[in-house]
Design a protein around this motif. Structure first.
Motif, PDB file in Angstrom:
ATOM      1  N   TRP A   1      30.846  30.604 -18.578  1.00 14.97           N
ATOM      2  CA  TRP A   1      31.195  29.778 -19.744  1.00 14.97           C
ATOM      3  C   TRP A   1      29.982  29.428 -20.576  1.00 14.97           C
ATOM      4  N   GLU A   2      28.954  28.868 -19.912  1.00 15.61           N
ATOM      5  CA  GLU A   2      27.813  28.369 -20.687  1.00 15.61           C
ATOM      6  C   GLU A   2      26.626  28.193 -19.753  1.00 15.61           C
ATOM      7  N   LYS A   3      25.488  28.615 -20.237  1.00 20.53           N
ATOM      8  CA  LYS A   3      24.254  28.443 -19.468  1.00 20.53           C
ATOM      9  C   LYS A   3      23.729  27.040 -19.725  1.00 20.53           C
ATOM     10  N   LEU A   4      23.669  26.194 -18.719  1.00 17.29           N
ATOM     11  CA  LEU A   4      23.134  24.845 -18.945  1.00 17.29           C
ATOM     12  C   LEU A   4      21.616  24.871 -19.032  1.00 17.29           C
ATOM     13  N   ASP A   5      21.008  25.585 -18.096  1.00 19.97           N
ATOM     14  CA  ASP A   5      19.558  25.795 -18.121  1.00 19.97           C
ATOM     15  C   ASP A   5      19.277  27.037 -17.284  1.00 19.97           C
ATOM     16  N   GLU A   6      18.057  27.280 -16.978  1.00 19.25           N
ATOM     17  CA  GLU A   6      17.732  28.520 -16.260  1.00 19.25           C
ATOM     18  C   GLU A   6      18.399  28.582 -14.878  1.00 19.25           C
ATOM     19  N   GLU A   7      18.608  27.397 -14.291  1.00 14.43           N
ATOM     20  CA  GLU A   7      19.139  27.399 -12.927  1.00 14.43           C
ATOM     21  C   GLU A   7      20.646  27.197 -12.813  1.00 14.43           C
ATOM     22  N   ARG A   8      21.242  26.596 -13.823  1.00 15.31           N
ATOM     23  CA  ARG A   8      22.645  26.201 -13.690  1.00 15.31           C
ATOM     24  C   ARG A   8      23.529  26.808 -14.782  1.00 15.31           C
TER      25      ARG A   8
ATOM     26  N   GLU B   1      40.306  23.998 -25.811  1.00 16.92           N
ATOM     27  CA  GLU B   1      39.679  25.182 -25.236  1.00 16.92           C
ATOM     28  C   GLU B   1      38.813  24.800 -24.033  1.00 16.92           C
ATOM     29  N   GLN B   2      38.405  23.540 -23.958  1.00 16.58           N
ATOM     30  CA  GLN B   2      37.554  23.093 -22.854  1.00 16.58           C
ATOM     31  C   GLN B   2      38.358  22.320 -21.824  1.00 16.58           C
ATOM     32  N   GLY B   3      39.668  22.446 -21.912  1.00 19.14           N
ATOM     33  CA  GLY B   3      40.508  21.879 -20.873  1.00 19.14           C
ATOM     34  C   GLY B   3      40.765  20.394 -21.014  1.00 19.14           C
ATOM     35  N   THR B   4      40.252  19.776 -22.068  1.00 21.52           N
ATOM     36  CA  THR B   4      40.410  18.330 -22.229  1.00 21.52           C
ATOM     37  C   THR B   4      41.677  18.007 -23.025  1.00 21.52           C
TER      38      THR B   4
ATOM     39  N   TYR C   1      41.406  17.916 -16.350  1.00 27.44           N
ATOM     40  CA  TYR C   1      42.602  17.605 -15.577  1.00 27.44           C
ATOM     41  C   TYR C   1      43.754  18.537 -15.964  1.00 27.44           C
ATOM     42  N   THR C   2      43.388  19.709 -16.463  1.00 24.27           N
ATOM     43  CA  THR C   2      44.418  20.691 -16.800  1.00 24.27           C
ATOM     44  C   THR C   2      44.197  21.935 -15.929  1.00 24.27           C
ATOM     45  N   ASN C   3      44.651  23.096 -16.378  1.00 19.35           N
ATOM     46  CA  ASN C   3      44.585  24.255 -15.480  1.00 19.35           C
ATOM     47  C   ASN C   3      43.299  25.056 -15.609  1.00 19.35           C
ATOM     48  N   GLN C   4      42.375  24.555 -16.422  1.00 15.41           N
ATOM     49  CA  GLN C   4      41.066  25.193 -16.515  1.00 15.41           C
ATOM     50  C   GLN C   4      40.045  24.226 -15.937  1.00 15.41           C
ATOM     51  N   ILE C   5      39.238  24.679 -14.991  1.00 14.40           N
ATOM     52  CA  ILE C   5      38.198  23.782 -14.498  1.00 14.40           C
ATOM     53  C   ILE C   5      36.846  24.456 -14.663  1.00 14.40           C
ATOM     54  N   PHE C   6      35.810  23.635 -14.818  1.00 16.72           N
ATOM     55  CA  PHE C   6      34.499  24.114 -15.231  1.00 16.72           C
ATOM     56  C   PHE C   6      33.399  23.650 -14.270  1.00 16.72           C
ATOM     57  N   PRO C   7      33.322  24.267 -13.099  1.00 13.56           N
ATOM     58  CA  PRO C   7      32.273  23.875 -12.156  1.00 13.56           C
ATOM     59  C   PRO C   7      30.894  24.346 -12.652  1.00 13.56           C
ATOM     60  N   VAL C   8      29.891  23.603 -12.258  1.00  9.42           N
ATOM     61  CA  VAL C   8      28.498  23.996 -12.534  1.00  9.42           C
ATOM     62  C   VAL C   8      27.955  24.638 -11.271  1.00  9.42           C
ATOM     63  N   LEU C   9      27.586  25.919 -11.390  1.00  5.89           N
ATOM     64  CA  LEU C   9      27.116  26.654 -10.210  1.00  5.89           C
ATOM     65  C   LEU C   9      25.646  27.042 -10.383  1.00  5.89           C
ATOM     66  N   PRO C  10      24.940  27.151  -9.280  1.00  3.01           N
ATOM     67  CA  PRO C  10      23.576  27.701  -9.358  1.00  3.01           C
ATOM     68  C   PRO C  10      23.650  29.144  -9.860  1.00  3.01           C
ATOM     69  N   ALA C  11      22.848  29.450 -10.839  1.00  5.59           N
ATOM     70  CA  ALA C  11      22.898  30.786 -11.432  1.00  5.59           C
ATOM     71  C   ALA C  11      22.709  31.865 -10.363  1.00  5.59           C
ATOM     72  N   ALA C  12      21.883  31.558  -9.388  1.00  5.15           N
ATOM     73  CA  ALA C  12      21.533  32.566  -8.384  1.00  5.15           C
ATOM     74  C   ALA C  12      22.723  33.002  -7.536  1.00  5.15           C
ATOM     75  N   MET C  13      23.704  32.139  -7.341  1.00  2.61           N
ATOM     76  CA  MET C  13      24.815  32.486  -6.450  1.00  2.61           C
ATOM     77  C   MET C  13      25.928  33.256  -7.160  1.00  2.61           C
ATOM     78  N   ILE C  14      25.882  33.308  -8.491  1.00  3.34           N
ATOM     79  CA  ILE C  14      27.013  33.848  -9.234  1.00  3.34           C
ATOM     80  C   ILE C  14      27.257  35.348  -8.997  1.00  3.34           C
ATOM     81  N   PRO C  15      26.217  36.175  -9.066  1.00  2.00           N
ATOM     82  CA  PRO C  15      26.504  37.615  -8.896  1.00  2.00           C
ATOM     83  C   PRO C  15      27.235  37.935  -7.597  1.00  2.00           C
TER      84      PRO C  15
END
Lengths: 341, 341, 341, 341
Positions: D311-318, D146-149, D286-300
């Motif tokens: 996918w998952e909140k790493l912390d308040e910012e990411r 499920e995590q692309g691994t 290395y499969t068809n799902q990739i999981f970039p870490v983005l700044p929360a502020a840019m997502i909307p």
């Protein structure tokens, strides 16, 4: 009030109560790993003349039926029963709740007929769409039946032969087994029943115990990890001794038969009382349940004096009622009934 | 052999046995429609100070858990429990067999924490894919827990408040309820437990009865046709009196508390015996189960003299064991243990 | 080979295939949250003249039946059906697998009678032991039936009235609904069916789609969290658009009726062909399934030329067979059949 | 809107659609007894280099998982899965609904470890009360997870060896199997997976089909009467050809691999785009799902231009987000994304 309502109106036969008292303070392991359960299982295997019989004690009839049936069927299989069978009528859908259909055959005074079973099986196996239908996976019958009747040895053998031919286990519900075994009409013994069936149970609740049924797998065919199977269905007693002690007593010195004979003697006397008053039976039975036909008009007054069950309305004027005897029924109860009739 | 193996090693408390003897020959209707069951239910409702409490008697703990949980959840809902919860560990998958997931929270000496429950609920309701997940539908906890510990009033209240807020019933498994109620550490009464929970059960099997648990719906929230529901699961006694008579005795003149106090007094003395010999507890408990830490090397010899359960290997040298007291434990048993330690 | 074997022998009606092609590259969300599913649901609600109808798309008939029935029944309830009902005969026990009994009524050319339903309900509610019996919880019927027959408006209304009186939902299996709606014998419209039932489904698989049935809750009575309910049973398509696109096409410009009328015209012509050759029907039907009675001796040779199903052996000489028409049946197919008869 | 939301956002790969068009008017029997299903099954067995492989086509992943698991477990057994396993998290409790517990192991980027599995099994078999616990009956893993691994050959072999030793079937969920097989990181081939597992499935829905998964029993171990088993769960297509035609096309001229390679090429390019912009991955896959870490502020703002999943909140910012590619993703989609990032 004097009651002929059922064979579970009182507590336990005094000898069972005494056995519970005698063993009460003996510390034993739980979950059926006590010496009384082991002893009871051994005595039952001996009474069946099947040393390899596997015996498990459960609390009641519906629980035993659903566990035996669910343990032996694959998910898409059903259990064949007479349409009057307890599993089909009076268990609130317990068998369907395990996921299995009850496939019904016509009832003839509570019994299925081997020829009807044969016809059902032949029709099923001839059907081109059989994979879309529920597969007949085992046969269930009660002995004595819900209507107090008995399969003869020839009848049971014919059904067992069909089961064998079609590789379907035969399961006999013996909630009232004792009353059948000592019936004047019976031509089957406990070892014969054990040999003809794949699994059956010996009823305790209705034959003198506070609770408990002894489920017997007769062909070394008890499913693996059966204790887990039972536990998962909430049917494993912590104090397994409760059933063990009682069945140990029931199968000591022939008490199970003694209790049954007492009830049968009184049932026969009961029939005579009704017959002497001019009442017929529907049908006439030879076990501990009798079914007199009474004028509907007399029933309300009679029910104010003795307890019994309404069974079936024959027509506007006549109703079949049920009177049941057990270890707790006394000759005095019958004298009283005779006096009020 | 002297046994501290469990609280179900002997039969019934003598007063319960006497009640069974006294009522044995009184003809009553079956399936719980007897006067003893009615009386027991009334006494329990009074003890709970909840006149509208609905009380049903079932045979054992797993059966009661699976019935209560399956009755209250919709099919796609799960029950939240501590990961050490009985329903999660020791019921052979009985809850999953009813179709429901056990959603687990970390265990702290057998207890879940309200803050963990809150975090789980907030996470679930914040998830965009929640319809693809098992919905938390109710909360299950044991009191005392499987590890002999007790939720305080504050802890139980915090959990109950969350349940209320999220509209989830709170179910308390009281298999050993009595031992909690009289524990020196307890700050909760039976009426308080009844008010804080939506459904709970009062254990009989482990508190002096041959069998039987009293399931209490506290908010007039017993599902419709509950008798059919129970029957369908094979859990309806024909001789319902068996539980009724015993619980009637347990709730007469405070016997339930008296039995529990006896076991707690002996458990406290047992702790003192171990403490005096220099053994620690893991954890220290204040109910009828105690968990001494013993040197692994001494256990085999000790087990030849007294029965008890191995609980958990702490490391190569130390093992946690479980000693349990009950109504049948005597001071003489403890004297003997003290002598062999 | 020319085939009258069923109404699912070919792929999809060309207009549905075209709709799949046209929408193929339009990126949409999964699980039914696409614009085609929304549009199809809206068109169906309009066709039912029930703006508040709740429409869900599932892949096939058995799946739809088991989901609708399990969603509406409590565990100890059963579904009442004619003994020939699809749920009772040809779903490999799917309903029992959800835990529910199918309670059967006699079949009269595939239909139950309101008077039989009434008698069953009155008998059940008069029984003193009803809590031990399966509670009639809903009624299931098919329209057209498995035998190609149709309930009239009067018949359906009588059953719906009883359902209303006894508070049982009425569920109509419309796997072949279109063929009923345009049958020369029908006196019911889609809005009338929607109003008379509590839940029903509009068959797609047998009326031109690759797959798909539209389940309609008509009284704002779709259970809460129905998506989770469906997902839990493995019945939620990731590409929900597959059903959405097809049903959107079926309910555009009356295509659903057009497909059905084509099949009915050919079925009527088929009847004429058989009638002209002197064959009778058993029974005569007015939908897309016809049941000619053929001499057993001629069947093997005929089956080498065209495909059809054996239905029922009337006696040694006569066999009922089934011929089915659909959108993919052509006049040329019938010409050929006429030539080989 | 350009969408990277999932690999099921469009219809079918054009070649599959063409195959449906080409075969549309060919009359075939239903329920999988068509020539296309037979051909597809044969091609898959050949691709697995297992001539005796038994192949069945089902509509979706949850349905396939619940059927495979329920078919192989006894009632009191559970399936072992990583706690992030699809069956444990995202199937609305489908496995528990079949009656089985999901026994969880810690997840390491979506994978279980053989050593954790070994420890679980050793602990279970050492427990004196194991009959009261859910028996580990089979192992479930996803590949890719499920995590692309991806499990490496060594990792999968270690787990398979344990399964073999403990006589537990190994089931591999291959909803995205193709993307694993052509991943630059993979060291396992389809024949190797077929040999290492007892049952697995080849995902169609997420690899170009409208619907459909191919369930493969690899050791001649498909349960008897499997068609009835499937039918009973509402999972048998009347038009079985729908899956047959699509899988026949997928396994003709390597289309399944071609589709997968396209998606992997675009996924690798997608990673490069994010990497070039300075974003990390959590984890890198290395499969068809990739999981970039983005700044929360840019997502909307980004979500107003392209579709993707949180996918998952790493912390308040990411925040970790998920981007998925498939056959329908184009280089133009990536150019666009690059331009808006």
């Amino acid at each position: 009030m004097v009651s002929f309502e059922s064979d579970y109106i009182c507590g336990a036969h005094p000898k069972l109560l005494q056995a519970l008292i005698d063993t009460n303070m003996d510390a034993q392991s739980g979950y059926g790993f006590d010496c009384y359960t082991a002893s009871a299982a051994k005595k039952i295997a001996e009474a069946c003349e099947l040393p390899e019989a596997q015996v498990t004690f459960l609390s009641g009839g519906t629980q035993t039926n659903l566990i035996a049936i669910d343990a032996l069927l694959r998910s898409y299989e059903g259990v064949v029963a007479a349409e009057t069978g307890h599993v089909n009528v009076h268990e609130s859908g317990a068998i369907e709740h395990t996921g299995h259909k009850v496939l019904t055959l016509p009832s003839h005074d509570g019994k299925m007929r081997a020829e009807d079973l044969k016809a059902m099986l032949e029709k099923y196996y001839a059907d081109e769409t059989l994979e879309h239908m529920v597969r007949p996976g085992m046969v269930y019958l009660t002995w004595p039946t819900e209507q107090g009747t008995l399969y003869s040895k020839a009848e049971l053998t014919a059904i067992a032969d069909l089961c064998h031919q079609y590789k379907m286990p035969l399961f006999l519900d013996g909630a009232r087994l004792g009353y059948g075994l000592v019936s004047p009409q019976a031509d089957l013994t406990l070892p014969e029943i054990a040999r003809l069936t794949d699994v059956f149970y010996i009823g305790g609740t209705k034959v003198g115990a506070l609770c408990g049924e002894a489920l017997v797998f007769t062909k070394n065919n008890q499913p693996e990890h059966f204790l887990s199977f039972i536990k998962q269905r909430g049917a494993l007693y912590a104090k397994g001794r409760l059933c063990g002690v009682q069945f140990d007593a029931l199968f000591t010195d022939g008490l199970y038969y003694e209790i049954s004979r007492h009830a049968i003697r009184l049932a026969e006397r009961l029939k005579q009382i009704f017959r002497d008053k001019g009442y017929a039976f529907h049908p006439e039975t030879y076990t501990n349940q009798i079914f007199p036909v009474l004028p509907a008009a007399m029933i309300p007054a009679l029910r104010e004096k003795v307890r019994f069950e309404l069974w079936e309305k024959l027509d506007e004027e006549r109703t079949v009622v049920r009177f049941v005897t057990s270890w707790s029924t006394t000759d005095a109860d019958l004298d009283y009934l005779e006096s009020v009739l």
